[in-house]
Design a protein around this motif. Structure first.
Motif: not given
Ligand code: SF4
Length: 360
Positions: A187, A192, A218-219, A222, A226-228, A256-257, A260-261
């Motif tokens: 975390e 990005s 990115a998917e 994640q 990872y956060k994106v 994407l979730d 988690r951004v």
């Protein structure tokens, strides 16, 4: 995506035994190598584009840790720190500010003394245990475009994963994420992507990964923990922007979730006279220098304020309709534009606190 490789490597004498130089020589065994006393010998005489074809391996001089330039010029500041472990970028976006910033110094450089940079950062983190630092490596370079050659992420991610008061942002237009998938960010790392309307990606972001490839990457990060983050920067007022930008937003967040951004930023094209001249002199014609540009407090020209604010507000509407909890901010804008866009002007400290909360 094809991974970038240089036409030639230039290594500063005394750095040829460094871990980074040895790694590069092992991965690029057929690339011509020059050992030079002064890395400036590698600077090409034939322009900015030629600089992106040669890789210079040298020590970094001076402090690694810098404050993001937005903090000094009357703009609302998010207390972002930058560390430059490389300079210049293998991609060739028509609007790239490095065409101005690195105009006299364009060879693509990677620095050997990463450990010294991390020691400098470690000392700053220990001096201020009460603060959480946001640190990015994507100011003068793409954070990941050379990672298949340098393995820099394999040093950075464990460093940040082991600390409780810092968050690393790796900002990219590549899909070079293989190393990240093998690491545990705990975390403490946000990956990005700079994204844009599909037509701007295709016409202006030469050599960068396609929008589809960025979203797939990115998917995958994640899913790996990872956060994106996403940066709609620069927003370009092109014909069809009111269709192009919501289409990109829909494409991104279909897959994407949103929980988690870590953050989504918006920024307008910022132009210096030298950058404008460089864009006009490019061999491929660019559509980014259109519309009325007006000088700001930092001396850079931007789209006139009325249209800028209209674009920001429309973007907020589209983004909030996907999920109104995603942390949003605008980059390098004065308090008046924040007020008209968000209806409030947060203190610098508050912007930073919200973004840290989004990343943690
Ligand atoms: S990816 Fe960023 S640094 Fe690289 S050319 Fe494009 S704008 Fe410049």
């Amino acid at each position: 995506m094809n991974r970038w490789t240089p036409d030639a490597i230039w290594i500063e004498r005394d750095e040829d035994a460094s871990v980074l130089a040895r790694r590069l020589l092992a991965r690029l065994p057929d690339t011509p190598v020059h050992i030079v006393g002064d890395p400036r010998e590698a600077e090409p005489l034939d322009g900015f584009g030629a600089g992106k074809r040669r890789l210079v391996v040298q020590r970094h001089r001076g402090s690694f840790l810098q404050h993001c330039p937005a903090g000094t010029t009357g703009m609302v500041c998010c207390n972002y720190l930058v560390m430059n472990f490389a300079a210049n970028c293998p991609f060739d976006c028509s609007y790239c500010f490095l065409q101005d910033y690195l105009a006299n110094n364009p060879a693509l450089k990677v620095f050997t003394n990463v450990g010294e940079g991390l020691a400098e950062l470690d000392a700053a983190l220990r001096r201020h245990p009460e603060r959480t630092f946001r640190v990015g490596t994507g100011e003068l370079a793409d954070s990941l475009a050379l990672d298949h050659l340098t393995d820099l992420s394999c040093e950075l991610v464990p460093f940040f994963a082991a600390r409780s008061n810092a968050v690393l942002e790796l900002k990219t237009k590549s899909d070079c994420i293989d190393n990240l998938l093998r690491l545990d960010p705990k975390e403490r790392v946000v990956v990005s992507w700079s994204v844009n309307a599909e037509t701007i990606v295709a016409d202006e972001e030469h050599g960068a990964a396609s929008l589809e490839a960025r979203i797939t990457a990115a998917e995958r990060v994640q899913a790996a923990g990872y956060k994106v983050g996403f940066h709609f920067d620069p927003l370009i007022a092109h014909d069809g922007w009111e269709e192009g930008y919501p289409a990109t937003i829909a494409k991104l967040f279909r897959r994407l979730d949103t929980r988690r951004v870590a953050w989504v930023s918006l920024g307008s094209l910022r132009m210096t006279p030298r950058l404008k001249a460089a864009i006009k002199a490019r061999p491929q014609k660019s559509g980014v220098v259109t519309g009325e540009l007006v000088p700001g407090a930092d001396g850079k020209e931007r789209l006139w304020r009325g249209l800028r604010v209209q674009m920001y507000r429309r973007m907020l509407e589209w983004l909030r309709s996907v999920d109104d909890r995603m942390p949003l901010y605008i980059c390098m804008e004065p308090p008046g534009v924040w007020e008209k866009t968000f209806g409030e002007v947060p203190a610098d400290r508050q912007v930073a606190e919200r973004l840290v909360a989004g990343s943690a």
